[in-house]
Write a protein that holds these residues in place. Structure first.
Motif, mmCIF file in Angstrom:
data_model
loop_
_atom_site.group_PDB
_atom_site.id
_atom_site.type_symbol
_atom_site.label_atom_id
_atom_site.label_comp_id
_atom_site.label_asym_id
_atom_site.label_seq_id
_atom_site.Cartn_x
_atom_site.Cartn_y
_atom_site.Cartn_z
ATOM 1 N N GLY A 162 0.828 -1.191 0.040
ATOM 2 C CA GLY A 162 0.032 0.110 0.028
ATOM 3 C C GLY A 162 0.869 1.256 0.103
ATOM 4 O O GLY A 162 0.348 2.266 -0.271
ATOM 5 N N PHE A 163 2.128 1.325 0.144
ATOM 6 C CA PHE A 163 3.063 2.557 0.285
ATOM 7 C C PHE A 163 3.783 2.855 -1.097
ATOM 8 O O PHE A 163 4.318 3.539 -0.980
ATOM 9 C CB PHE A 163 3.938 2.354 1.368
ATOM 10 C CG PHE A 163 3.129 2.374 2.893
ATOM 11 C CD1 PHE A 163 3.035 3.853 3.556
ATOM 12 C CD2 PHE A 163 2.656 1.488 3.300
ATOM 13 C CE1 PHE A 163 2.173 4.050 4.765
ATOM 14 C CE2 PHE A 163 1.966 1.785 4.760
ATOM 15 C CZ PHE A 163 1.812 2.905 5.304
ATOM 16 N N ALA A 164 3.891 1.759 -1.928
ATOM 17 C CA ALA A 164 4.667 2.072 -2.939
ATOM 18 C C ALA A 164 4.219 3.148 -3.850
ATOM 19 O O ALA A 164 5.181 4.021 -4.201
ATOM 20 C CB ALA A 164 4.365 0.638 -4.009
ATOM 21 N N GLY A 165 3.265 3.535 -4.063
ATOM 22 C CA GLY A 165 2.609 4.744 -4.613
ATOM 23 C C GLY A 165 3.216 6.020 -4.118
ATOM 24 O O GLY A 165 3.452 6.925 -4.681
ATOM 25 N N ALA A 166 2.984 6.032 -2.655
ATOM 26 C CA ALA A 166 3.591 7.176 -1.955
ATOM 27 C C ALA A 166 5.013 7.227 -2.023
ATOM 28 O O ALA A 166 5.506 8.400 -2.361
ATOM 29 C CB ALA A 166 3.020 7.184 -0.343
ATOM 30 N N VAL A 167 5.816 6.300 -2.119
ATOM 31 C CA VAL A 167 7.077 6.290 -2.224
ATOM 32 C C VAL A 167 7.363 6.835 -3.826
ATOM 33 O O VAL A 167 8.253 7.905 -3.823
ATOM 34 C CB VAL A 167 7.923 4.885 -2.005
ATOM 35 C CG1 VAL A 167 9.253 5.092 -2.541
ATOM 36 C CG2 VAL A 167 7.742 4.769 -0.627
ATOM 37 N N GLU A 168 6.859 6.472 -4.805
ATOM 38 C CA GLU A 168 7.188 6.731 -5.851
ATOM 39 C C GLU A 168 6.798 8.426 -6.067
ATOM 40 O O GLU A 168 7.384 9.154 -6.710
ATOM 41 C CB GLU A 168 6.190 6.066 -7.001
ATOM 42 C CG GLU A 168 6.311 6.314 -8.296
ATOM 43 C CD GLU A 168 7.902 6.408 -9.026
ATOM 44 O OE1 GLU A 168 8.163 6.980 -9.965
ATOM 45 O OE2 GLU A 168 8.499 5.558 -8.430
ATOM 46 N N LEU A 169 5.557 8.681 -5.235
ATOM 47 C CA LEU A 169 5.222 10.331 -5.522
ATOM 48 C C LEU A 169 6.231 11.170 -4.723
ATOM 49 O O LEU A 169 6.891 12.223 -5.181
ATOM 50 C CB LEU A 169 4.032 10.616 -4.905
ATOM 51 C CG LEU A 169 2.762 10.189 -5.771
ATOM 52 C CD1 LEU A 169 1.418 10.146 -5.008
ATOM 53 C CD2 LEU A 169 2.767 11.048 -7.097
ATOM 54 N N PHE A 170 6.847 10.661 -3.382
ATOM 55 C CA PHE A 170 7.979 11.285 -2.915
ATOM 56 C C PHE A 170 9.203 11.573 -3.831
ATOM 57 O O PHE A 170 9.893 12.226 -3.910
ATOM 58 C CB PHE A 170 8.312 10.619 -1.538
ATOM 59 C CG PHE A 170 7.451 11.100 -0.315
ATOM 60 C CD1 PHE A 170 7.128 12.269 -0.102
ATOM 61 C CD2 PHE A 170 6.627 9.928 0.196
ATOM 62 C CE1 PHE A 170 6.435 12.661 1.115
ATOM 63 C CE2 PHE A 170 5.808 10.418 1.380
ATOM 64 C CZ PHE A 170 5.842 11.401 1.755
ATOM 65 N N ARG A 171 9.589 10.240 -4.538
ATOM 66 C CA ARG A 171 10.661 10.490 -5.177
ATOM 67 C C ARG A 171 10.555 11.208 -6.601
ATOM 68 O O ARG A 171 11.406 12.120 -6.837
ATOM 69 C CB ARG A 171 11.012 8.851 -5.869
ATOM 70 C CG ARG A 171 12.138 8.761 -6.891
ATOM 71 C CD ARG A 171 12.350 7.533 -7.393
ATOM 72 N NE ARG A 171 11.554 7.397 -8.539
ATOM 73 C CZ ARG A 171 11.322 7.898 -9.696
ATOM 74 N NH1 ARG A 171 12.163 8.812 -9.870
ATOM 75 N NH2 ARG A 171 10.617 7.660 -10.666
ATOM 76 N N LEU A 172 9.459 11.173 -7.002
ATOM 77 C CA LEU A 172 9.165 12.179 -8.311
ATOM 78 C C LEU A 172 9.082 13.774 -7.745
ATOM 79 O O LEU A 172 9.867 14.581 -8.243
ATOM 80 C CB LEU A 172 7.849 11.877 -8.719
ATOM 81 C CG LEU A 172 7.714 10.637 -9.803
ATOM 82 C CD1 LEU A 172 6.069 10.332 -10.015
ATOM 83 C CD2 LEU A 172 8.435 10.786 -10.907
ATOM 84 N N SER A 173 8.590 13.863 -6.352
ATOM 85 C CA SER A 173 8.581 15.232 -5.854
ATOM 86 C C SER A 173 10.063 15.657 -5.701
ATOM 87 O O SER A 173 10.609 16.888 -6.007
ATOM 88 C CB SER A 173 7.841 15.281 -4.698
ATOM 89 O OG SER A 173 8.329 16.523 -3.880
ATOM 90 N N SER A 174 11.111 14.868 -5.236
ATOM 91 C CA SER A 174 12.329 15.221 -5.269
ATOM 92 C C SER A 174 13.243 15.238 -6.380
ATOM 93 O O SER A 174 13.845 16.226 -6.215
ATOM 94 C CB SER A 174 13.096 13.808 -4.334
ATOM 95 O OG SER A 174 12.640 14.112 -2.887
ATOM 96 N N GLN A 175 12.636 14.586 -7.413
ATOM 97 C CA GLN A 175 13.282 14.597 -8.601
ATOM 98 C C GLN A 175 12.875 16.075 -9.224
ATOM 99 O O GLN A 175 13.848 16.777 -9.739
ATOM 100 C CB GLN A 175 12.921 13.399 -9.520
ATOM 101 C CG GLN A 175 13.383 13.412 -11.180
ATOM 102 C CD GLN A 175 14.845 13.286 -11.216
ATOM 103 O OE1 GLN A 175 15.211 12.379 -10.402
ATOM 104 N NE2 GLN A 175 15.433 14.201 -11.878
ATOM 105 N N ALA A 176 11.680 16.454 -9.214
ATOM 106 C CA ALA A 176 11.326 17.919 -9.582
ATOM 107 C C ALA A 176 12.096 18.856 -8.758
ATOM 108 O O ALA A 176 12.437 20.034 -9.448
ATOM 109 C CB ALA A 176 9.587 17.960 -9.458
ATOM 110 N N GLN A 177 12.293 18.626 -7.657
ATOM 111 C CA GLN A 177 13.001 19.608 -6.592
ATOM 112 C C GLN A 177 14.605 19.677 -7.224
ATOM 113 O O GLN A 177 15.100 20.860 -7.452
ATOM 114 C CB GLN A 177 13.058 19.153 -5.282
ATOM 115 C CG GLN A 177 13.809 20.113 -4.432
ATOM 116 C CD GLN A 177 13.305 21.520 -4.344
ATOM 117 O OE1 GLN A 177 12.032 21.562 -4.020
ATOM 118 N NE2 GLN A 177 13.906 22.624 -4.733
ATOM 119 N N LEU A 178 15.043 18.529 -7.586
ATOM 120 C CA LEU A 178 16.458 18.485 -8.121
ATOM 121 C C LEU A 178 16.328 19.468 -9.466
ATOM 122 O O LEU A 178 17.347 20.158 -9.915
ATOM 123 C CB LEU A 178 16.909 17.327 -8.389
ATOM 124 C CG LEU A 178 18.492 17.168 -8.893
ATOM 125 C CD1 LEU A 178 19.557 17.851 -8.533
ATOM 126 C CD2 LEU A 178 18.666 15.780 -9.100
#
Length: 157
Positions: free
Chosen positions: A96-112
């Motif tokens: 159930g947490f994989a989607g949230a992890v992917e969104l956090f990763r995408l957020s960090s990628q956008a920040q970079l």
């Protein structure tokens, strides 16, 4: 006598099932705890990188370091950020947490990507790079809010 043995075997089987169930539940809790701590540490490291990024820019704007030194610091920032991003891939999220992890990763990628565009703006004075940086920053924020919502939903009530 046979009835007593059967009752004893049933009680032993039920006890074993209850014990295994408690063991698996505890294992799941421990894995969730470890996952939560690892994710929280990654998010904290991203925040720390951002704080240092803007502090370095402020120091340069105040004239305390040269443009060359700023560029070196900002390149180091980008390198460190890439290292932090790879840590998302090593997480083992519970169901159930994989989607949230992917969104956090995408957020960090956008920040970079926002930071890289900001660096481009600093080094070239290209206003379109500043605009792209601002847009990436907004996307990062939106993705982070979505990630938090999905994370909280996965946690349940």
């Amino acid at each position: 006598m046979k009835v007593g043995i059967i009752i004893l075997l049933v009680v032993a089987a039920i006890s074993a099932i209850i014990g295994l169930n408690q063991y698996w539940a505890e294992e799941t809790r421990q894995q969730g705890f470890i996952f939560g701590n690892e994710l929280q540490q990654i998010q904290q490291d991203v925040r720390d990188l951002q704080t240092k990024f803007y502090a370095d820019i402020d120091i340069w704007e105040e004239g305390q370091i040269s443009r060359t030194e700023l560029q070196e610091r900002l390149q180091f920032h980008v390198d460190e950020f890439h290292d932090v991003l790879t840590r998302y891939d090593t997480l083992e999220p519970p169901d159930g947490f994989a989607g949230a992890v992917e969104l956090f990763r995408l957020s960090s990628q956008a920040q970079l990507e926002s930071d890289e565009q900001y660096i481009l703006w600093i080094t070239t004075s290209d206003e379109s790079a500043k605009t792209r940086s601002d847009l990436q920053l907004k996307e990062s924020f939106d993705l982070e809010m979505s990630a938090l919502a999905e994370y909280n939903q996965a946690k349940g009530p």
